[in-house]
Design a protein around this motif. Structure first.
Motif, PDB file in Angstrom:
ATOM      1  N   THR A   1       9.892   1.011  -7.273  1.00 23.73           N
ATOM      2  CA  THR A   1       8.994   0.943  -6.124  1.00 23.73           C
ATOM      3  C   THR A   1       7.540   0.925  -6.575  1.00 23.73           C
ATOM      4  N   ALA A   2       6.673   0.422  -5.712  1.00 25.63           N
ATOM      5  CA  ALA A   2       5.241   0.387  -6.024  1.00 25.63           C
ATOM      6  C   ALA A   2       4.673   1.794  -6.137  1.00 25.63           C
ATOM      7  N   SER A   3       5.160   2.706  -5.318  1.00 23.39           N
ATOM      8  CA  SER A   3       4.640   4.078  -5.354  1.00 23.39           C
ATOM      9  C   SER A   3       5.009   4.790  -6.648  1.00 23.39           C
ATOM     10  N   ALA A   4       6.134   4.401  -7.276  1.00 26.68           N
ATOM     11  CA  ALA A   4       6.539   5.043  -8.526  1.00 26.68           C
ATOM     12  C   ALA A   4       5.549   4.773  -9.642  1.00 26.68           C
ATOM     13  N   TRP A   5       4.803   3.675  -9.535  1.00 26.70           N
ATOM     14  CA  TRP A   5       3.813   3.322 -10.553  1.00 26.70           C
ATOM     15  C   TRP A   5       2.393   3.381  -9.999  1.00 26.70           C
ATOM     16  N   GLN A   6       2.217   4.119  -8.909  1.00 32.85           N
ATOM     17  CA  GLN A   6       0.894   4.362  -8.325  1.00 32.85           C
ATOM     18  C   GLN A   6       0.199   3.068  -7.918  1.00 32.85           C
ATOM     19  N   LEU A   7       0.998   2.108  -7.444  1.00 32.97           N
ATOM     20  CA  LEU A   7       0.435   0.849  -6.969  1.00 32.97           C
ATOM     21  C   LEU A   7       0.207   0.851  -5.462  1.00 32.97           C
ATOM     22  N   ASP A   8       0.717   1.878  -4.769  1.00 32.73           N
ATOM     23  CA  ASP A   8       0.567   1.907  -3.315  1.00 32.73           C
ATOM     24  C   ASP A   8      -0.892   2.001  -2.897  1.00 32.73           C
ATOM     25  N   ASN A   9      -1.704   2.738  -3.682  1.00 24.48           N
ATOM     26  CA  ASN A   9      -3.134   2.834  -3.374  1.00 24.48           C
ATOM     27  C   ASN A   9      -3.803   1.470  -3.487  1.00 24.48           C
ATOM     28  N   LEU A  10      -3.447   0.707  -4.528  1.00 25.11           N
ATOM     29  CA  LEU A  10      -4.003  -0.634  -4.686  1.00 25.11           C
ATOM     30  C   LEU A  10      -3.532  -1.551  -3.570  1.00 25.11           C
ATOM     31  N   LEU A  11      -2.272  -1.409  -3.181  1.00 24.31           N
ATOM     32  CA  LEU A  11      -1.704  -2.269  -2.147  1.00 24.31           C
ATOM     33  C   LEU A  11      -2.372  -2.028  -0.794  1.00 24.31           C
ATOM     34  N   HIS A  12      -2.630  -0.770  -0.483  1.00 21.12           N
ATOM     35  CA  HIS A  12      -3.220  -0.436   0.814  1.00 21.12           C
ATOM     36  C   HIS A  12      -4.703  -0.776   0.886  1.00 21.12           C
ATOM     37  N   ASN A  13      -5.365  -0.887  -0.272  1.00 23.98           N
ATOM     38  CA  ASN A  13      -6.800  -1.174  -0.290  1.00 23.98           C
ATOM     39  C   ASN A  13      -7.101  -2.577  -0.808  1.00 23.98           C
ATOM     40  N   ALA A  14      -6.116  -3.460  -0.721  1.00 24.43           N
ATOM     41  CA  ALA A  14      -6.318  -4.830  -1.197  1.00 24.43           C
ATOM     42  C   ALA A  14      -7.246  -5.597  -0.264  1.00 24.43           C
TER      43      ALA A  14
END
Length: 441
Positions: free
Chosen positions: A164-177
């Protein structure tokens, strides 16, 4: 006319017509000669029937053969095997169909080859660009990413796919794209600023997401490094052009006046010696800065980090160095470069502690497929952390201001990073080297 008789349908139609024509001729002959034996009539009828059955069976077999050829060709196209071709003999409807299927297979084969070449080119481009690209499905699971993405997260591609994206701390980037300002995010303990854009694409009617991430700090650092390298190249060239003649002339004067020192004014020989020595020292000083632009690519091999670290206390026998970490710990490293990096950092720690009898602690561990090396000293700490990686900046009386820059370049050439901070529990500095255990794919 020859093409007409080469047609499969016409050829077999004429062949099958011979039987009824023969029957008509035979019955006409029997009618002309009515006194023939009844057995002869039945025998003639039997022969004609057998002949007709044979010709019909032959025609049926040829028809089935043609249909099977067409069926096999279509099945090969369905299975995406475009190498199979049907053999035609003459003209006709069946031959025309087979030739059309052959043409379709040839076109599909060419298109597939062109598509493979374009895919190969696209993969080359995507693998070599510095922008990290992530493909996410509707539930934000990673289904594909490029080499830059694996380097950014410091792991191999096979470990990312399906997570998942959250497992690699990508959720913050995804939400602020797609925002104007860079996004501040922390990956593997390394804070950074990223320019993030996203887009959508469809697969089987399902909307997926493409995430494009550019490391702003890395781009600025590369531009800064290139600017310093260009400046050093120009300065080195100009200074060397001036110093080399001075060193040569002063050496000639030394040799010339060595045997005529009686008639020289006081201090003349010492002055010439000083000019020559300082010219040589300045040439060596300028040459040391060239390392900033001449760091060789990392030649990685399987190295036991424990054995590598164990050599360090021998180089600093006057200082107590404690070692703490798993034994053995294999990693993909350039042994020479990492050894030099550790020597430079321990030398800095040793000099910051002066004549103190305190020890330097070196710790190493594996964490999430990464190699973490920590160096702890008990010196004065960092007085100006913002200028640590500024070329020529140094707090040492005899420092050159390039040691930490070279250390950072070595760490980054291995796909890792170097960070320094003051210790919180006591005075001193904490150095962290974060490297991938394996080279990212």
């Amino acid at each position: 006319m020859s093409k007409f008789f080469h047609s499969f349908e016409i050829r077999h139609l004429l062949l099958c017509s011979l039987a009824p024509i023969g029957a008509i001729i035979a019955y006409l002959l029997l009618w002309v000669f009515p006194h023939q034996s009844i057995y002869l009539k039945f025998f003639t009828l039997f022969v004609l029937c057998v002949t007709m059955v044979y010709f019909c069976y032959h025609f049926f077999q040829q028809l089935i053969y043609k249909i099977n050829v067409i069926s096999n060709l279509l099945e090969a196209v369905e299975q995406e095997d475009f190498s199979l071709r049907g053999v035609t003999s003459g003209a006709g409807a069946f031959e025309g169909v087979i030739e059309q299927i052959n043409d379709i297979s040839s076109q599909l084969s060419r298109h597939r080859q062109q598509q493979r070449e374009m895919d190969f080119l696209l993969q080359k481009v995507i693998s070599n660009i510095t922008v990290a690209i992530y493909a996410l499905d509707g539930s934000h699971r990673l289904i594909w990413c490029n080499s830059a993405a694996s380097r950014m997260l410091g792991t191999s591609l096979d470990k990312l796919i399906g997570d998942t994206a959250s497992a690699w701390q990508l959720d913050n980037l995804l939400h602020n794209a797609n925002t104007e300002h860079p996004v501040v995010s922390d990956h593997e303990g390394r804070p950074g600023r990223y320019k993030v854009t996203s887009d959508t694409y469809m697969v089987d009617g399902v909307q997926n997401v493409l995430l494009f991430v550019s490391d702003v700090d890395d781009m600025l650092r590369q531009e800064e490094q290139k600017a310093w390298q260009d400046l050093l190249r120009v300065i080195s060239h100009e200074i060397n052009n001036s110093l080399s003649p001075i060193a040569s002339i002063s050496q000639m004067l030394q040799q010339h006046y060595r045997h005529h020192s009686d008639n020289l004014p006081p201090g003349f020989t010492e002055g010439i010696d000083l000019i020559n020595r300082r010219a040589r020292e300045l040439i060596a000083f300028i040459s040391s800065y060239r390392q900033l632009s001449k760091l060789a690519p990392a030649l990685k091999e399987r190295v036991d980090l424990t054995a590598l670290v164990a050599e360090l206390p021998l180089l600093f026998s006057h200082r107590v160095i404690t070692l703490n970490g798993p034994r053995p710990l294999m990693a993909s490293l350039d042994r020479v470069q990492i050894h030099q990096l550790l020597i430079n950092l321990i030398k800095n720690a040793d000099e910051s502690m002066g004549s103190s009898a305190d020890s330097i602690d070196i710790e190493w561990a594996e964490e999430k497929g990464r190699l973490l090396i920590t160096i702890l000293d008990r010196g004065v700490g960092l007085t100006n952390p913002k200028n640590l990686f500024v070329p020529f900046y140094t707090t040492k009386p005899n420092g050159t201001g390039i040691g930490l820059i070279l250390c950072r370049q070595i760490a980054e050439s291995h796909g890792g990073y170097l960070s320094l901070e003051n210790r919180h529990e006591q005075t001193g500095c904490k150095v962290t080297i974060n490297l991938p255990l394996q080279s990212p794919a």
